[in-house]
Design an enzyme around this catalytic site. Structure first.
Site, PDB file in Angstrom:
ATOM      1  NE  ARG A 105      67.002  48.719  46.678  1.00 43.89           N
ATOM      2  CZ  ARG A 105      67.859  48.424  47.627  1.00 43.89           C
ATOM      3  NH1 ARG A 105      69.149  48.384  47.364  1.00 43.89           N
ATOM      4  NH2 ARG A 105      67.439  48.181  48.851  1.00 43.89           N
ATOM      5  CE  LYS A 136      71.879  42.973  60.937  1.00 38.96           C
ATOM      6  NZ  LYS A 136      72.126  42.165  59.759  1.00 38.96           N
ATOM      7  N   GLY A 192      65.747  43.949  52.790  1.00 38.98           N
ATOM      8  CA  GLY A 192      66.504  43.556  51.594  1.00 38.98           C
ATOM      9  C   GLY A 192      66.609  42.058  51.408  1.00 38.98           C
ATOM     10  N   GLY A 233      65.873  48.901  55.865  1.00 36.96           N
ATOM     11  CA  GLY A 233      65.931  49.710  57.083  1.00 36.96           C
ATOM     12  C   GLY A 233      64.819  50.743  57.121  1.00 36.96           C
TER      13      GLY A 233
HETATM   14  P1  AMP Z   1      68.967  40.123  58.996  1.00 33.68           P
HETATM   15  O1  AMP Z   1      69.873  41.071  58.274  1.00 33.68           O
HETATM   16  O2  AMP Z   1      69.041  40.217  60.477  1.00 33.68           O
HETATM   17  O3  AMP Z   1      67.522  40.208  58.497  1.00 33.68           O
HETATM   18  O4  AMP Z   1      69.483  38.661  58.662  1.00 33.68           O
HETATM   19  C1  AMP Z   1      69.388  38.072  57.395  1.00 33.68           C
HETATM   20  C2  AMP Z   1      70.264  36.860  57.403  1.00 33.68           C
HETATM   21  O5  AMP Z   1      69.847  35.996  58.435  1.00 33.68           O
HETATM   22  C3  AMP Z   1      70.221  36.029  56.138  1.00 33.68           C
HETATM   23  O6  AMP Z   1      71.419  36.215  55.432  1.00 33.68           O
HETATM   24  C4  AMP Z   1      70.090  34.593  56.633  1.00 33.68           C
HETATM   25  O7  AMP Z   1      71.040  33.723  56.060  1.00 33.68           O
HETATM   26  C5  AMP Z   1      70.360  34.712  58.125  1.00 33.68           C
HETATM   27  N1  AMP Z   1      69.676  33.694  58.933  1.00 33.68           N
HETATM   28  C6  AMP Z   1      68.384  33.353  58.921  1.00 33.68           C
HETATM   29  N2  AMP Z   1      68.143  32.342  59.774  1.00 33.68           N
HETATM   30  C7  AMP Z   1      69.322  32.039  60.370  1.00 33.68           C
HETATM   31  C8  AMP Z   1      69.717  31.080  61.343  1.00 33.68           C
HETATM   32  N3  AMP Z   1      68.828  30.220  61.873  1.00 33.68           N
HETATM   33  N4  AMP Z   1      70.992  31.045  61.714  1.00 33.68           N
HETATM   34  C9  AMP Z   1      71.885  31.917  61.176  1.00 33.68           C
HETATM   35  N5  AMP Z   1      71.577  32.847  60.253  1.00 33.68           N
HETATM   36  C10 AMP Z   1      70.302  32.911  59.848  1.00 33.68           C
END
Ligand code: AMP
Length: 395
Positions: free
Chosen positions: A35, A197, A353, A376
């Site tokens: 960044r 999420k 990110g 975001g």
């Molecule tokens: P997000 O902020 O929603 O984009 O989530 C990112 C996070 O999702 C990362 O830290 C990953 O470790 C987690 N992630 C990806 N796939 C999975 C999964 N199958 N189960 C749990 N966490 C996950």
């Protein structure tokens, strides 16, 4: 209309720039200068045009408290190293001492202010705090794309005190890429979503169900959809509050003839900390005691084929728990397919990110057409929403 930095006469002016120096620190040193490097062109342009520069940023979430672990001092040291010049630093962004340093700057000098979020007035978009910040410059430039989706003092409140205001090169670059892929994408257009999420990405899916040719869903969010389809997903993460919405998305996709694909195989384990018992299973054979933590090799192959036959691919959200070496292969496979496709003329855009750091971890960030500095903000922009930080600059 947003005004670009090049439209201002900068000679002997003090340019107050909102930058995004929200970088990871390890042992008091900058661990990733992505960044900081991203705003060097803006800073260098100001200096070469005879201006002095005042930089302001946040780092982490100090919640309005002075926290030495979140000081911007290490970013100043990194910037001094990258520009090979000394940088002035003030330990309070709105003190009279800090203002005096800014007022005394000579052309070619840089003054970095301490973390804006040491004051909770920053996130409250406080009027008085905005006014105090405005005293640092004659011209205001925003080059912090990563916070453009927030209405804070340093990117919204402060703007009303400037008649001369505009955007830096980093924001211009982000807008060029993200607007062109949504407004006039090279087709077929593929959206790849992952991460844990699902909530924050629903709007993006709703937008892209009208725009995309294919939507590929991996990561933890896939299981909510698979459950909505009636599959048993074992102990995988599921957002039960969204199952009905997920079901509606499946119906919408069918109506609109959008290809909506989910993983056909997964790497599963009892939990993240028990990777040794991991195994690869078909999507309809997830054991009840295990959770899906990465997409399997068959899915990587299917998704990669679609990436290669696309004109544009937008990827947001890792395919698995890539932070653990045992569950990184799915995300790495997708990153490799995207990198290869970029070299074959496919426009590849990575946003978010976590996805950006996954791609960086695999050493493939320079192979993508564009890696967004804002998670975001890129999601909001791609969803068709207005970003308050940019809207303020247009008034
Ligand atoms: P997000 O902020 O929603 O984009 O989530 C990112 C996070 O999702 C990362 O830290 C990953 O470790 C987690 N992630 C990806 N796939 C999975 C999964 N199958 N189960 C749990 N966490 C996950």
């Amino acid at each position: 209309m947003l005004k670009l930095l090049t439209l201002f006469d900068l000679k002997s002016k003090r340019v107050l720039i909102r930058v995004d120096f929200n970088v990871p620190l390890v042992d008091g040193k900058v661990a990733d200068d992505f960044r900081i490097s991203a705003v060097l062109p803006t800073i260098k342009h100001c200096l070469s045009e005879g201006a002095s520069v005042v930089l302001m940023s946040h780092l982490g979430r100090p919640n309005g408290q002075n926290n030495p672990d979140m000081s911007l001092m290490p970013t100043g040291e990194k910037l001094a190293e990258l520009l090979e010049m000394p940088i002035k630093f003030s330990d309070n962004c709105v003190s009279s001492d800090a203002r005096d340093v800014s007022l005394g700057l000579k052309p070619g000098e840089i003054h970095l202010l301490e973390n804006l979020r040491f004051h909770d007035d920053e996130t409250k978009n406080d009027k008085r705090f905005s006014y105090q910040l405005s005293k640092h410059g004659d011209i205001y430039i925003n080059d912090a794309f990563g916070t453009a989706h927030r209405a804070h003092a340093s990117n919204v409140g402060v703007v009303e005190y400037f008649s001369k205001k505009g955007m830096g090169f980093q924001i211009e670059k982000e807008l060029q890429f993200l607007n062109s892929v949504t407004r006039n994408p090279q087709r077929p257009l593929t959206l790849i979503l992952g991460g844990a999420k699902i909530g924050g990405k629903l709007e993006l899916i709703n937008t892209f169900i009208h725009e995309a040719d294919s939507i590929l869903i991996g990561g933890g969010m896939a299981f909510t959809f698979l459950k909505a389809k009636g599959l048993d997903v074992g102990a995988s993460i599921v957002d039960d509050s969204i199952i009905e919405i997920a079901g509606n998305i499946l119906i919408q996709a069918k109506k609109r003839k959008v290809e909506l694909l989910f993983p056909t195989d997964f790497l599963v384990a009892e939990n993240i900390d028990k990777p040794k018992d991991r195994e690869c299973v078909e999507c309809d054979h997830i054991p009840s005691s295990k959770m899906g933590l990465d997409i399997g090799p068959e899915t990587v192959q299917i998704f990669s084929d679609i990436i290669h036959s696309s004109g544009t691919v937008i990827w947001n959200g890792p395919m698995g728990v890539f932070e653990k070496p045992e569950f990184k292969d799915g995300s790495q496979g997708i990153a490799q397919a995207m990198a290869k496709a970029s070299h074959e003329g496919v426009i590849t855009v990575v946003g978010g990110g976590d996805t950006a750091s996954a791609v960086k971890q695999f050493g493939l960030h320079n192979d993508m057409s564009h890696v967004s500095t804002g998670g975001g903000a890129s999601l909001e922009l791609l969803s068709g929403n207005q970003l308050p930080g940019l809207f303020a600059l247009e008034q």
